[in-house]
Design a protein around this motif. Structure first.
Motif: not given
Length: 358
Positions: A298-302
């Protein structure tokens, strides 16, 4: 792509979009040289993207090249300037980002402080190689919707370096259309109800839908792009067409779905059973726990997204080229991956409006 529902709504909550620029350039925070891109403080931030590395081939006197974000070509010409950017434009100020009003077909988030700032479309040139003539093959553009304070100085410098680099971005190379997700039937999906996926296909340089070839006039564009370069003995022609779109919510208990371009449709008013597409996901819980159940990829979200699924959209492209008409395939396919935050809510009480998180 159906014309009926066109620009009613579009979630652009933080799509940051890279595009390949022409051969040949920067991160800078002032004058020509190193550093990192800077811009006015805003509430958006950026989301990293991924794409296939560049590949190239030779045809006649031309070189064609592409990656998962763009394609282009160059044909042998006489003359030219052999100086690098550092040598030609030493001393010129470079500001990597430019701001403009969002296109009218993009629905921006509600302004949290309308008296203090507004949402603008932010475009930045990144990964420039100063020691090349034109910026290098890794030079690309990113685009995002960002809240900008009213007192921020966003006027770009007017000098030969800025003019040269921005013209290179809009030169022979062409950015592949970037998917801007449009969940249906609601911009913010509801738990337990099927969510269908359609997309606007946007040029990251202009912010406008890409509608070319058989898709000319399509309001939200299509995953299709052409490049034509005039040359003696026949024009060089390149075509990029999406073959598959993979939508992945990146949850340990949810599988990604793979759709073909013709499945990315939604018929407004039709029941779930009567929809012409099966390109859909039924979310079993709200996005409040999306971080807890996120898988290892999963990509990191701000942090601004307190509640959102870290959804990725991967577009698989086929690029062909030839003199006169495309006859050969470049490479073995290319991939573009964009991260988009997707809030999902529980069913609201009848007298409560839905909560939209941006």
């Amino acid at each position: 792509m159906p014309e009926g529902s066109t620009v009613r709504r579009l979630l652009v909550a933080l799509a940051v979009i890279p595009l390949l620029a022409v051969p040949g350039a920067v991160h800078a925070d002032g004058g020509l040289g190193g550093g990192t891109p800077t811009g006015p403080p805003g509430g958006g931030g950026t989301t990293p993207q991924a794409s296939s590395p560049p590949q190239q081939a030779q045809i006649a006197d031309c070189t064609v090249y592409a990656s998962g974000t763009g394609m282009g070509s160059s044909c042998a010409r006489g003359g030219g300037n052999n100086q690098t950017l550092r040598e030609r434009f030493a001393g010129d100020e470079f500001v990597p980002c430019q701001y403009s009003d969002p296109p009218p077909w993009i629905e921006v988030p509600e302004n949290p402080n309308p008296g203090e700032g507004r949402y603008l479309l932010k475009q930045c040139i990144e990964d420039i190689n100063w020691d090349t003539y034109a910026g290098g093959r890794d030079m690309h553009l990113t685009i995002s919707l960002e809240w900008v304070p009213n007192d921020a100085d966003i006027t770009p410098p007017d000098n030969p370096l800025m003019t040269f680099l921005w013209r290179r971005v809009t030169g022979d190379d062409t950015a592949l259309p970037v998917p801007m997700m449009r969940p249906e039937p609601s911009t913010v999906p509801v738990v337990g109800y099927p969510t269908f996926f359609t997309f606007a296909w946007v040029d990251p340089e202009s912010g406008q839908p890409v509608s070319e070839g058989d898709f000319a006039g399509t309001p939200l564009g299509a995953p299709y792009r052409e490049v034509r370069l005039e040359r003696p003995g026949g024009d060089l022609h390149m075509v990029a067409e999406a073959t598959e779109i993979v939508i992945d919510p990146h949850q340990t208990d949810m599988e990604p779905i793979t759709c073909t371009p013709d499945e990315l449709v939604y018929e407004e008013g039709a029941s779930v059973a009567d929809q012409p597409s099966d390109c859909q996901i039924t979310f079993t819980r709200s996005s409040a726990t999306a971080r807890t159940f996120a898988d290892e990829d999963a990509p990191a979200l701000p942090q601004v997204y307190l509640s959102a699924y870290p959804l990725t959209v991967t577009v698989r492209w086929r690029i062909t080229y030839g003199i006169g008409s495309p006859t050969r395939e470049l490479g073995n396919g290319f991939e573009m991956t964009a991260t988009q935050a997707l809030p999902v809510q529980e069913v609201q009480a009848p007298n409560e409006p839905p909560i939209v998180l941006y």
